[in-house]
Write a protein that holds these residues in place. Structure first.
Motif, PDB file in Angstrom:
ATOM      1  N   ALA A  61     -19.032  40.911  64.788  1.00 24.01           N
ATOM      2  CA  ALA A  61     -17.858  40.203  64.286  1.00 24.01           C
ATOM      3  C   ALA A  61     -16.579  40.865  64.778  1.00 24.01           C
ATOM      4  O   ALA A  61     -15.636  40.199  65.217  1.00 24.01           O
ATOM      5  CB  ALA A  61     -17.883  40.152  62.755  1.00 24.01           C
ATOM      6  N   ALA A  62     -16.527  42.209  64.713  1.00 22.23           N
ATOM      7  CA  ALA A  62     -15.357  42.926  65.212  1.00 22.23           C
ATOM      8  C   ALA A  62     -15.186  42.694  66.703  1.00 22.23           C
ATOM      9  O   ALA A  62     -14.064  42.537  67.201  1.00 22.23           O
ATOM     10  CB  ALA A  62     -15.488  44.415  64.915  1.00 22.23           C
ATOM     11  N   GLY A  63     -16.290  42.656  67.417  1.00 22.70           N
ATOM     12  CA  GLY A  63     -16.217  42.386  68.840  1.00 22.70           C
ATOM     13  C   GLY A  63     -15.680  41.004  69.143  1.00 22.70           C
ATOM     14  O   GLY A  63     -14.907  40.816  70.094  1.00 22.70           O
ATOM     15  N   ALA A  64     -16.067  40.026  68.323  1.00 17.01           N
ATOM     16  CA  ALA A  64     -15.553  38.671  68.513  1.00 17.01           C
ATOM     17  C   ALA A  64     -14.053  38.603  68.259  1.00 17.01           C
ATOM     18  O   ALA A  64     -13.323  37.884  68.949  1.00 17.01           O
ATOM     19  CB  ALA A  64     -16.294  37.699  67.581  1.00 17.01           C
ATOM     20  N   LEU A  65     -13.582  39.367  67.293  1.00 15.30           N
ATOM     21  CA  LEU A  65     -12.142  39.401  67.017  1.00 15.30           C
ATOM     22  C   LEU A  65     -11.397  40.126  68.130  1.00 15.30           C
ATOM     23  O   LEU A  65     -10.300  39.709  68.527  1.00 15.30           O
ATOM     24  CB  LEU A  65     -11.878  40.063  65.663  1.00 15.30           C
ATOM     25  CG  LEU A  65     -12.442  39.310  64.451  1.00 15.30           C
ATOM     26  CD1 LEU A  65     -12.132  40.070  63.164  1.00 15.30           C
ATOM     27  CD2 LEU A  65     -11.903  37.893  64.367  1.00 15.30           C
ATOM     28  N   ASP A  66     -11.962  41.207  68.633  1.00 12.18           N
ATOM     29  CA  ASP A  66     -11.362  41.889  69.776  1.00 12.18           C
ATOM     30  C   ASP A  66     -11.233  40.945  70.969  1.00 12.18           C
ATOM     31  O   ASP A  66     -10.207  40.907  71.653  1.00 12.18           O
ATOM     32  CB  ASP A  66     -12.211  43.102  70.178  1.00 12.18           C
ATOM     33  CG  ASP A  66     -11.975  44.319  69.302  1.00 12.18           C
ATOM     34  OD1 ASP A  66     -10.874  44.416  68.721  1.00 12.18           O
ATOM     35  OD2 ASP A  66     -12.877  45.156  69.189  1.00 12.18           O
ATOM     36  N   ALA A  67     -12.297  40.181  71.204  1.00 12.74           N
ATOM     37  CA  ALA A  67     -12.291  39.243  72.327  1.00 12.74           C
ATOM     38  C   ALA A  67     -11.228  38.168  72.134  1.00 12.74           C
ATOM     39  O   ALA A  67     -10.561  37.756  73.094  1.00 12.74           O
ATOM     40  CB  ALA A  67     -13.671  38.606  72.483  1.00 12.74           C
ATOM     41  N   ILE A 118      -1.060  33.627  56.222  1.00 12.86           N
ATOM     42  CA  ILE A 118      -1.396  34.503  55.100  1.00 12.86           C
ATOM     43  C   ILE A 118      -2.526  33.782  54.382  1.00 12.86           C
ATOM     44  O   ILE A 118      -2.335  32.680  53.865  1.00 12.86           O
ATOM     45  CB  ILE A 118      -0.198  34.700  54.156  1.00 12.86           C
ATOM     46  CG1 ILE A 118       0.967  35.377  54.872  1.00 12.86           C
ATOM     47  CG2 ILE A 118      -0.614  35.511  52.926  1.00 12.86           C
ATOM     48  CD1 ILE A 118       2.252  35.419  54.058  1.00 12.86           C
ATOM     49  N   ALA A 119      -3.722  34.368  54.379  1.00 13.91           N
ATOM     50  CA  ALA A 119      -4.889  33.658  53.856  1.00 13.91           C
ATOM     51  C   ALA A 119      -5.670  34.532  52.894  1.00 13.91           C
ATOM     52  O   ALA A 119      -5.849  35.732  53.123  1.00 13.91           O
ATOM     53  CB  ALA A 119      -5.787  33.196  54.998  1.00 13.91           C
ATOM     54  N   ALA A 120      -6.156  33.902  51.829  1.00 12.84           N
ATOM     55  CA  ALA A 120      -6.960  34.598  50.823  1.00 12.84           C
ATOM     56  C   ALA A 120      -8.243  33.810  50.598  1.00 12.84           C
ATOM     57  O   ALA A 120      -8.216  32.578  50.510  1.00 12.84           O
ATOM     58  CB  ALA A 120      -6.178  34.709  49.510  1.00 12.84           C
ATOM     59  N   HIS A 121      -9.336  34.522  50.517  1.00 12.96           N
ATOM     60  CA  HIS A 121     -10.629  33.905  50.211  1.00 12.96           C
ATOM     61  C   HIS A 121     -11.196  34.628  48.995  1.00 12.96           C
ATOM     62  O   HIS A 121     -11.922  35.620  49.134  1.00 12.96           O
ATOM     63  CB  HIS A 121     -11.571  34.022  51.406  1.00 12.96           C
ATOM     64  CG  HIS A 121     -12.719  33.053  51.369  1.00 12.96           C
ATOM     65  ND1 HIS A 121     -13.626  32.998  50.324  1.00 12.96           N
ATOM     66  CD2 HIS A 121     -13.084  32.072  52.238  1.00 12.96           C
ATOM     67  CE1 HIS A 121     -14.508  32.047  50.560  1.00 12.96           C
ATOM     68  NE2 HIS A 121     -14.210  31.462  51.718  1.00 12.96           N
ATOM     69  N   PRO A 164     -15.990  34.628  62.749  1.00 12.61           N
ATOM     70  CA  PRO A 164     -16.166  36.088  62.648  1.00 12.61           C
ATOM     71  C   PRO A 164     -15.486  36.723  61.442  1.00 12.61           C
ATOM     72  O   PRO A 164     -15.986  37.727  60.924  1.00 12.61           O
ATOM     73  CB  PRO A 164     -15.583  36.616  63.955  1.00 12.61           C
ATOM     74  CG  PRO A 164     -14.768  35.504  64.538  1.00 12.61           C
ATOM     75  CD  PRO A 164     -15.388  34.246  64.036  1.00 12.61           C
ATOM     76  N   ILE A 165     -14.377  36.151  60.955  1.00 15.42           N
ATOM     77  CA  ILE A 165     -13.732  36.767  59.779  1.00 15.42           C
ATOM     78  C   ILE A 165     -14.603  36.570  58.548  1.00 15.42           C
ATOM     79  O   ILE A 165     -14.815  37.514  57.766  1.00 15.42           O
ATOM     80  CB  ILE A 165     -12.308  36.209  59.595  1.00 15.42           C
ATOM     81  CG1 ILE A 165     -11.406  36.710  60.729  1.00 15.42           C
ATOM     82  CG2 ILE A 165     -11.739  36.633  58.240  1.00 15.42           C
ATOM     83  CD1 ILE A 165     -10.007  36.152  60.729  1.00 15.42           C
ATOM     84  N   LEU A 166     -15.149  35.374  58.363  1.00 18.25           N
ATOM     85  CA  LEU A 166     -16.074  35.187  57.241  1.00 18.25           C
ATOM     86  C   LEU A 166     -17.321  36.052  57.407  1.00 18.25           C
ATOM     87  O   LEU A 166     -17.929  36.465  56.411  1.00 18.25           O
ATOM     88  CB  LEU A 166     -16.482  33.714  57.114  1.00 18.25           C
ATOM     89  CG  LEU A 166     -15.553  32.788  56.330  1.00 18.25           C
ATOM     90  CD1 LEU A 166     -16.175  31.405  56.204  1.00 18.25           C
ATOM     91  CD2 LEU A 166     -15.230  33.344  54.950  1.00 18.25           C
TER      92      LEU A 166
END
Length: 339
Positions: A38-44, A298-301, A334-336
């Motif tokens: 997931a972190a890799g997907a965000l980096d990408a 700005i998002a909250a889950h 990836p964030i979820l």
């Protein structure tokens, strides 16, 4: 302190290992990616999307991803654009809790009669604070094609309240920054404090962040729906407070009752199809979201204990079918997966 990607990934893995036994933890079998993936997907995504300036994710109490490859970094104020509307909505809740406004059903003619020009459109006085905060005032929009003429006028409030009535107040959503600006001015009249003073005293001070001055209209009212600036770290703290029912670091900043009411669907955006509460977009995947031009988020889950802050180039558009769609893919993908 800004965490390196390697340290973020390691800390994320440790955090998930600890929280996996908690009642609100997401079952491991539901994860589409490992934490490292997931972190890799965000980096990408940070490399693939040049419009993206910063991205932070907090899971529970821990910041599990924090990168700012562009823009001013995580500690410099960023223009949050229409995320400002969501902050004005929070200030409405505080004013109601303090008894400075009787409630969301209070009409403009009662809260701030001096704002209404003599030649206002018929029915303007009966528009309620709820109509304004949910963008259902019924007046023709000041946003979109009408925005330039509106902010170029010599009285933004009077101009907004002279727009023709194109829908029943309290009916359909008409996205109009003029509605939130009128709401902000009404809060100024009701509280005796400028919107800047309210933002500083009622959000910034209890949460420990600064709120710099921003644009004012020709009459001196701070812009109630655009052009506010917060640091990305402050944006993440706001997301955390919303996620946690109005509390931050043990302090009740906004009442739990107001936050619950804010995150109930009140109308539907004709543009994105998202539900909209009291100043917050509500996604089908469970996010409450403030959204600003260019891709400010700005998002909250609450269900997944996630808080997210995203800043982007404020000069470029971010449409649902374009860059904002890319951001939603990150939020729902990836964030979820970090939850």
């Amino acid at each position: 302190m800004t965490l390196s990607r390697r340290h973020v990934t390691a800390r994320m893995a440790a955090t998930l290992a600890v929280t996996a036994t908690l009642p609100w933890a997401r079952p491991a079998r539901a994860l589409a990616r490992t934490p490292a993936e997931a972190a890799g997907a965000l980096d990408a995504a940070l490399e693939r999307l040049p419009q993206l300036h910063s991205l932070q994710v907090r899971r529970g109490a821990d910041v599990v991803f924090a990168e700012a490859p562009r823009g001013g970094g995580l500690d410099a104020p960023a223009n949050i654009k229409s995320c400002s509307k969501s902050l004005v909505a929070l200030l409405l809740g505080v004013a109601i809790d303090r008894g400075e406004v009787t409630g969301v059903d209070a009409p403009l003619r009662t809260v701030a009669p001096g704002l209404i020009p003599e030649d206002a459109t018929e029915g303007v006085g009966g528009i309620t604070l709820e109509d304004l905060v949910t963008l259902r005032a019924g007046l023709e929009a000041t946003s979109g094609a009408h925005y330039g003429a509106w902010v170029g006028s010599n009285n933004w409030i009077a101009h907004a309240l002279r727009r023709p009535m194109v829908a029943r107040p309290g009916g359909r959503m008409i996205y109009s920054t003029g509605s939130t600006h009128v709401l902000g001015a009404a809060l100024t009249e009701a509280t005796g404090k400028s919107l800047l003073a309210q933002a500083r005293e009622r959000l910034g001070q209890p949460m420990g962040f600064a709120v710099p001055p921003w644009t004012r209209d020709p009459q001196g009212y701070y812009f109630g729906g655009n052009q506010m600036a917060l640091t990305p770290r402050a944006m993440l703290d706001v997301a955390t407070m919303v996620r946690d029912g109005g509390t931050f670091d043990g302090t009740q900043v906004v009442s739990a009752d107001w936050m619950r009411a804010s995150l109930e669907p009140r109308t539907v955006s004709p543009w994105s199809g998202m539900d909209y509460g009291y100043g917050w977009f509500l996604t089908g995947s469970g996010y409450a979201m403030a959204r600003g031009y260019g891709g400010q988020v700005i998002a909250a889950h609450p269900e997944r204990a996630l808080a997210v802050a995203i800043t982007s180039d404020p000069t470029q558009p971010a449409r649902s079918g374009g860059y904002f769609g890319d951001l939603m893919d990150l939020l729902d993908g990836p964030i979820l997966d970090l939850a």
